[in-house]
Motif scaffolding. Structure first.
Motif, PDB file in Angstrom:
ATOM      1  N   ILE A   6     -51.887  -4.879 -17.940  1.00  0.00           N
ATOM      2  CA  ILE A   6     -51.199  -6.057 -18.483  1.00  0.00           C
ATOM      3  C   ILE A   6     -52.031  -7.315 -18.255  1.00  0.00           C
ATOM      4  O   ILE A   6     -52.146  -8.182 -19.129  1.00  0.00           O
ATOM      5  N   GLU A   7     -52.638  -7.422 -17.069  1.00  0.00           N
ATOM      6  CA  GLU A   7     -53.445  -8.601 -16.758  1.00  0.00           C
ATOM      7  C   GLU A   7     -54.712  -8.652 -17.603  1.00  0.00           C
ATOM      8  O   GLU A   7     -55.210  -9.725 -17.926  1.00  0.00           O
ATOM      9  N   GLU A   8     -55.226  -7.486 -17.968  1.00  0.00           N
ATOM     10  CA  GLU A   8     -56.431  -7.441 -18.804  1.00  0.00           C
ATOM     11  C   GLU A   8     -56.097  -7.747 -20.262  1.00  0.00           C
ATOM     12  O   GLU A   8     -56.864  -8.424 -20.959  1.00  0.00           O
ATOM     13  N   LEU A   9     -54.968  -7.247 -20.737  1.00  0.00           N
ATOM     14  CA  LEU A   9     -54.525  -7.470 -22.122  1.00  0.00           C
ATOM     15  C   LEU A   9     -53.336  -8.430 -22.094  1.00  0.00           C
ATOM     16  O   LEU A   9     -52.172  -8.015 -22.170  1.00  0.00           O
ATOM     17  N   ARG A  10     -53.617  -9.682 -21.977  1.00  0.00           N
ATOM     18  CA  ARG A  10     -52.564 -10.677 -21.711  1.00  0.00           C
ATOM     19  C   ARG A  10     -51.599 -10.872 -22.871  1.00  0.00           C
ATOM     20  O   ARG A  10     -50.538 -11.465 -22.709  1.00  0.00           O
ATOM     21  N   TRP A  11     -51.955 -10.359 -24.048  1.00  0.00           N
ATOM     22  CA  TRP A  11     -51.066 -10.473 -25.198  1.00  0.00           C
ATOM     23  C   TRP A  11     -49.988  -9.386 -25.202  1.00  0.00           C
ATOM     24  O   TRP A  11     -49.031  -9.453 -25.974  1.00  0.00           O
ATOM     25  N   LEU A  12     -50.141  -8.372 -24.350  1.00  0.00           N
ATOM     26  CA  LEU A  12     -49.211  -7.245 -24.371  1.00  0.00           C
ATOM     27  C   LEU A  12     -47.755  -7.619 -24.070  1.00  0.00           C
ATOM     28  O   LEU A  12     -46.854  -7.143 -24.766  1.00  0.00           O
ATOM     29  N   PRO A  13     -47.468  -8.441 -23.038  1.00  0.00           N
ATOM     30  CA  PRO A  13     -46.061  -8.748 -22.767  1.00  0.00           C
ATOM     31  C   PRO A  13     -45.328  -9.338 -23.964  1.00  0.00           C
ATOM     32  O   PRO A  13     -44.183  -8.970 -24.236  1.00  0.00           O
ATOM     33  N   ALA A  14     -45.998 -10.222 -24.710  1.00  0.00           N
ATOM     34  CA  ALA A  14     -45.366 -10.817 -25.893  1.00  0.00           C
ATOM     35  C   ALA A  14     -45.134  -9.765 -26.969  1.00  0.00           C
ATOM     36  O   ALA A  14     -44.102  -9.766 -27.648  1.00  0.00           O
ATOM     37  N   ALA A  15     -46.092  -8.842 -27.125  1.00  0.00           N
ATOM     38  CA  ALA A  15     -45.942  -7.777 -28.123  1.00  0.00           C
ATOM     39  C   ALA A  15     -44.798  -6.838 -27.760  1.00  0.00           C
ATOM     40  O   ALA A  15     -44.029  -6.417 -28.629  1.00  0.00           O
ATOM     41  N   ILE A  16     -44.681  -6.523 -26.480  1.00  0.00           N
ATOM     42  CA  ILE A  16     -43.589  -5.654 -26.023  1.00  0.00           C
ATOM     43  C   ILE A  16     -42.243  -6.322 -26.245  1.00  0.00           C
ATOM     44  O   ILE A  16     -41.300  -5.722 -26.761  1.00  0.00           O
ATOM     45  N   GLU A  17     -42.160  -7.601 -25.874  1.00  0.00           N
ATOM     46  CA  GLU A  17     -40.900  -8.334 -26.029  1.00  0.00           C
ATOM     47  C   GLU A  17     -40.505  -8.435 -27.501  1.00  0.00           C
ATOM     48  O   GLU A  17     -39.337  -8.263 -27.860  1.00  0.00           O
ATOM     49  N   LYS A  18     -41.484  -8.671 -28.368  1.00  0.00           N
ATOM     50  CA  LYS A  18     -41.210  -8.772 -29.806  1.00  0.00           C
ATOM     51  C   LYS A  18     -40.677  -7.453 -30.350  1.00  0.00           C
ATOM     52  O   LYS A  18     -39.727  -7.420 -31.128  1.00  0.00           O
ATOM     53  N   ARG A  19     -41.288  -6.344 -29.909  1.00  0.00           N
ATOM     54  CA  ARG A  19     -40.845  -5.039 -30.384  1.00  0.00           C
ATOM     55  C   ARG A  19     -39.432  -4.732 -29.941  1.00  0.00           C
ATOM     56  O   ARG A  19     -38.583  -4.316 -30.734  1.00  0.00           O
ATOM     57  N   LEU A  20     -39.149  -4.925 -28.650  1.00  0.00           N
ATOM     58  CA  LEU A  20     -37.819  -4.616 -28.132  1.00  0.00           C
ATOM     59  C   LEU A  20     -36.758  -5.505 -28.769  1.00  0.00           C
ATOM     60  O   LEU A  20     -35.651  -5.066 -29.061  1.00  0.00           O
TER      61      LEU A  20
END
Length: 377
Positions: free
Chosen positions: A290-304
């Protein structure tokens, strides 16, 4: 236009399922808009660039009549409970579109929504150490609990452990098969194969009826890497299949991660060497990704959030229930029933059904009434 698009995808599937017709031959058929010609001749097929034996194979396949009317009544994929996806379908995964020579046809069975989820691959040896087993389970569970879909190849060892740990998490899991979508390999993974078909997603690019051969394994590994934003190597020798997946990930400019192992363990040579060469980033937990791919949390939240907003998620009352549990609750919502009546309606084995009913009572979804009658709450 819609009819034109449907004919084009039908032509792609028709060509794809003919032995001896490769990726470039299908590309030639598309470039020459072959779907606009309902009758194909040997001369026509040779004229667009097919070899004579390939053209003859096509003519033999559709000798009985028009290609666009073939197998309409009972396609093999439908009989297997699967769907076919081509790059011309909106359901085709975006990540896979970006790779060199993406599969012309994907066979998929299960939750297609997972094809569009942020995904991370976990791969490794078929014979892991205790350390490798623990690392695979923990990493997979952490990723799935965060909402990331875990992708692997249903092989023995690390693959199976990753699927099992991710299956019930928020992210779920995708198993990419070297075999056709209706065939489990290895055979001892049949129960996991069925569980993923029910709660996750099975994917294959191998046409139904194809005999397994060694070349299908690296092709499978290419899709594992292609579906994922990053690949995690847990354990593996320097020449293991997991290192083939790692190479695909690097060639596709996807992130590569590795869990380090003991320097004296042959099973850790692969990931340790990747870290040593700077090809893979050393990680110890999901947070490192997650720290390496900092865009992931936003992508996960958008999907859910989109799943909830569009209603594609399971209704709140059914959260935490398996497909069989939801089926039982559905029967009881219509009318109170005994276990014998539920057994007749559902065809679920009696012992397993009894366990389901106990679990549903514990979860307060149903209630046992006097006279051994169950009702939905």
């Amino acid at each position: 236009m819609k009819l034109n698009n449907e004919l084009r995808r039908s032509m792609v599937v028709a060509f794809y399922e003919i032995p001896g017709i490769g990726w470039h031959s299908i590309k030639k058929a598309i470039e020459h808009q072959l779907w606009l010609k309902p009758i194909w001749t040997l001369e026509l097929l040779i004229g667009i660039g097919l070899k004579k034996d390939q053209a003859q194979a096509v003519m033999n396949r559709f000798a009985a009549g028009r290609w666009d009317l073939a197998d309409k009544s009972a396609p093999a994929a439908a009989r297997a409970g699967a769907v076919t996806l081509t790059p011309f379908d909106k359901e085709y995964p975006y990540n896979l579109r970006q790779i060199d020579q993406p599969p012309w046809v994907l066979y998929a069975k299960g939750n297609l929504d997972l094809l569009h989820a942020p995904s991370v691959a976990i791969v490794g040896t078929r014979v892991p150490t205790a350390y490798g087993r623990h690392s695979a389970r923990e990493m997979s569970k952490e990723l799935s609990d965060l909402g990331l879909t875990v992708v692997s190849g249903l092989a023995k060892g690390i693959d199976s452990l990753a699927h099992e740990a991710a299956l019930d998490g928020a992210g779920g899991t995708i198993a990419v098969l070297p075999t056709p979508i209706d065939t489990c390999y290895p055979s001892e993974n049949r129960s996991l194969f069925r569980a993923i078909a029910e709660k996750g997603l099975l994917v294959s690019e191998t046409p139904i009826g194809t005999t397994l051969h060694p070349g299908q394994f690296p092709q499978r590994n290419r899709i594992i890497a292609g579906l994922s934003v990053g690949t995690v190597v847990v354990e593996g020798a320097k020449r293991s299949g997991s290192l083939i997946t790692a190479k695909y990930a690097l060639d596709m400019s996807r992130e590569l991660f590795a869990i380090p192992g003991q320097i004296s363990s042959p099973k850790s040579e692969g990931p340790n060497d990747l870290i040593k060469k700077g090809s893979a980033k050393l990680i110890s937990c999901a947070t490192d990704i997650i720290e390496e791919l900092r865009w992931l949390p936003a992508a996960i939240e958008k999907r859910l959030k989109s799943k909830t907003d569009t209603g594609t998620a399971i209704d709140n009352s059914a959260l935490g229930l398996t497909a069989e549990e939801r089926q039982v609750v559905g029967f009881l919502q219509d009318q109170p029933l005994s276990i014998n009546e539920l057994h007749e309606l559902s065809a679920i084995p009696f012992g397993h059904l009894n366990a389901l009913l106990i679990n549903l009572c514990i979860k307060r979804k149903i209630e046992l009434q006097p006279g051994s009658i169950y009702i939905a709450l």
